[in-house]
Design an enzyme around this catalytic site. Structure first.
Site, PDB file in Angstrom:
ATOM      1  N   GLU A  72      31.440  45.937  30.439  1.00 60.39           N
ATOM      2  CA  GLU A  72      30.055  45.446  30.373  1.00 60.39           C
ATOM      3  C   GLU A  72      29.123  46.456  29.715  1.00 60.39           C
ATOM      4  O   GLU A  72      28.364  46.100  28.808  1.00 60.39           O
ATOM      5  CB  GLU A  72      29.552  45.133  31.792  1.00 60.39           C
ATOM      6  CG  GLU A  72      28.092  44.712  31.794  1.00 60.39           C
ATOM      7  CD  GLU A  72      27.553  44.325  33.161  1.00 60.39           C
ATOM      8  OE1 GLU A  72      28.227  44.585  34.187  1.00 60.39           O
ATOM      9  OE2 GLU A  72      26.455  43.754  33.200  1.00 60.39           O
ATOM     10  N   ILE A  94      29.912  47.758  38.014  1.00 58.47           N
ATOM     11  CA  ILE A  94      29.197  47.359  39.239  1.00 58.47           C
ATOM     12  C   ILE A  94      28.823  45.897  39.053  1.00 58.47           C
ATOM     13  O   ILE A  94      27.968  45.570  38.221  1.00 58.47           O
ATOM     14  CB  ILE A  94      27.917  48.199  39.483  1.00 58.47           C
ATOM     15  CG1 ILE A  94      28.259  49.672  39.698  1.00 58.47           C
ATOM     16  CG2 ILE A  94      27.146  47.637  40.674  1.00 58.47           C
ATOM     17  CD1 ILE A  94      27.057  50.561  40.036  1.00 58.47           C
ATOM     18  N   THR A  97      24.574  44.663  40.287  1.00 59.61           N
ATOM     19  CA  THR A  97      23.691  45.826  40.064  1.00 59.61           C
ATOM     20  C   THR A  97      22.346  45.629  40.758  1.00 59.61           C
ATOM     21  O   THR A  97      21.784  46.582  41.317  1.00 59.61           O
ATOM     22  CB  THR A  97      23.504  46.071  38.552  1.00 59.61           C
ATOM     23  OG1 THR A  97      24.777  46.347  37.993  1.00 59.61           O
ATOM     24  CG2 THR A  97      22.579  47.249  38.288  1.00 59.61           C
TER      25      THR A  97
HETATM   26  O1  LIG Z   1      25.420  42.841  38.350  1.00 57.70           O
HETATM   27  P1  LIG Z   1      25.993  42.383  37.077  1.00 57.70           P
HETATM   28  O2  LIG Z   1      27.278  43.038  36.683  1.00 57.70           O
HETATM   29  O3  LIG Z   1      25.019  42.411  35.937  1.00 57.70           O
HETATM   30  O4  LIG Z   1      26.489  40.835  37.247  1.00 57.70           O
HETATM   31  C1  LIG Z   1      25.730  39.785  37.820  1.00 57.70           C
HETATM   32  C2  LIG Z   1      24.996  39.061  36.740  1.00 57.70           C
HETATM   33  O5  LIG Z   1      24.193  39.942  36.008  1.00 57.70           O
HETATM   34  C3  LIG Z   1      24.084  38.020  37.360  1.00 57.70           C
HETATM   35  O6  LIG Z   1      23.450  37.333  36.322  1.00 57.70           O
HETATM   36  C4  LIG Z   1      24.877  37.030  38.187  1.00 57.70           C
HETATM   37  O7  LIG Z   1      24.036  36.106  38.809  1.00 57.70           O
HETATM   38  C5  LIG Z   1      25.719  37.713  39.165  1.00 57.70           C
HETATM   39  O8  LIG Z   1      26.495  36.713  39.799  1.00 57.70           O
HETATM   40  C6  LIG Z   1      26.596  38.701  38.429  1.00 57.70           C
HETATM   41  O9  LIG Z   1      27.572  39.110  39.248  1.00 57.70           O
HETATM   42 MG   LIG Z   2      28.620  41.495  36.741  1.00 64.46          MG
HETATM   43 MG   LIG Z   3      27.867  44.895  36.164  1.00 61.35          MG
END
Ligand SMILES: O=P(O)(O)O[C@H]1[C@H](O)[C@@H](O)[C@H](O)[C@@H](O)[C@@H]1O
Ligand SMILES: [Mg+2]
Ligand SMILES: [Mg+2]
Length: 283
Positions: A72, A94, A97
């Site tokens: 990512e 993560i 986040t």
């Molecule tokens: O925390 P991250 O890795 O950015 O992933 C989340 C995502 O950004 C959100 O848009 C979603 O709603 C979450 O389910 C993801 O896990």
């Molecule tokens: Mg994610």
């Molecule tokens: Mg992430």
């Protein structure tokens, strides 16, 4: 050849566990995290996301120098998001986040591994619960070594559905999200939940705690590992348009049973974010 990828999977488990220690240590640290933003003002990233991803990739490169990566934060820094037939580690350092920034206690490290564009194993470590979810293609799904099995429920009216709001806030997208939520809630279902991480939501489906999870706007790194954990626990994956699941489409329905997945699809106001395999760098 039976255990061709077992070394890689063992490495993924230990890398995820080590990453979890780094996450927990960062949460204990009194110094405030520097929070930066990516695609929108609510799409957050911290130095810990970047540090964890570097640690994982570095450790994998030392053991498996020919393997490829989709991470990512590397993609965010301009690396190509390219899934080829090569052995590829798909990493969300993560997942959750926003939860991490707010100390909301569901935070995962997600590592999927694909060969010939097929998932071979998935590892999701829920760091604060100390739950290590693993699945290997054709060999079942586990949490801390215990086999996982999806719920047997076939009636959506007796179900809990997990859903998320994502990180897009334009009025049209928000309206569609709410249309779907209103329809699903009014079926009625027993409840709607969301852990704030796609990976953990999928592990909840695999564990039988919720019957289904859906989201539009996720990326391949959010769902690569979780998708195998769900299917190895006996679950079903679809696209929100009702077609076969496509990890690059940014749309996912993960359910215990096809009947639940198909019923849910009827209530989802689907839309089409830019696919992961069509996105420009630095998304
Ligand atoms: O925390 P991250 O890795 O950015 O992933 C989340 C995502 O950004 C959100 O848009 C979603 O709603 C979450 O389910 C993801 O896990
Ligand atoms: Mg994610
Ligand atoms: Mg992430």
């Amino acid at each position: 050849m039976a255990d061709l990828w077992q070394n890689a999977m063992d490495h993924a488990v230990s890398a995820a566990r080590h990453a979890g220690e780094v996450v927990r240590e960062a949460l204990r640290d009194d110094r405030k995290q520097t929070v930066m933003t990516k695609s929108s003002s609510v799409d957050l990233v911290t130095q810990t996301d970047q540090k964890v991803e570097k640690l994982i990739i570095q450790s994998v490169k030392e053991k498996f120098p020919t393997h490829s990566f989709i991470g990512e934060e590397s993609v965010s820094a301009g690396e190509p998001l390219l899934l080829t037939d090569a052995p590829t580690w798909i990493i969300d350092p993560i997942d959750g986040t926003t939860n991490f920034v707010h100390t909301f206690p569901f935070i995962a490290v997600s590592i999927g591994f694909s060969v010939n564009k097929q998932m071979e194993f998935g590892v999701v470590y829920s760091c604060l619960e100390d739950k290590m979810y693993t699945a290997r293609r054709g060999r079942g799904a586990f949490c801390n070594g215990e086999p996982l099995q999806v719920s047997h429920q076939e009636d959506i009216n007796q179900s809990i559905i997990a859903a998320e709001f994502g990180s897009t806030r334009d009025a049209e997208t928000v309206d569609k999200i709410f249309i779907s939520l209103r329809r699903v809630l009014s079926l009625p279902v027993h409840g709607i939940r969301g852990a704030g991480t796609a990976a953990i939501n999928m592990c909840l489906v695999a564990s039988g705690c919720v019957e289904a999870y859906y989201e539009i706007g996720i990326h391949v790194w959010d769902v690569a590992a979780g998708s195998l954990i769900v299917s190895e626990a006996g679950g079903v994956l679809l696209d929100t348009d009702g077609g076969p699941a496509d990890l690059m489409s940014r749309r996912i329905v993960a359910a215990n049973r096809r009947i639940i997945a198909e019923r849910l699809v009827k209530e989802i106001e689907t839309f089409s974010p830019i696919r992961d395999d069509a996105a420009p760098a630095n998304q």
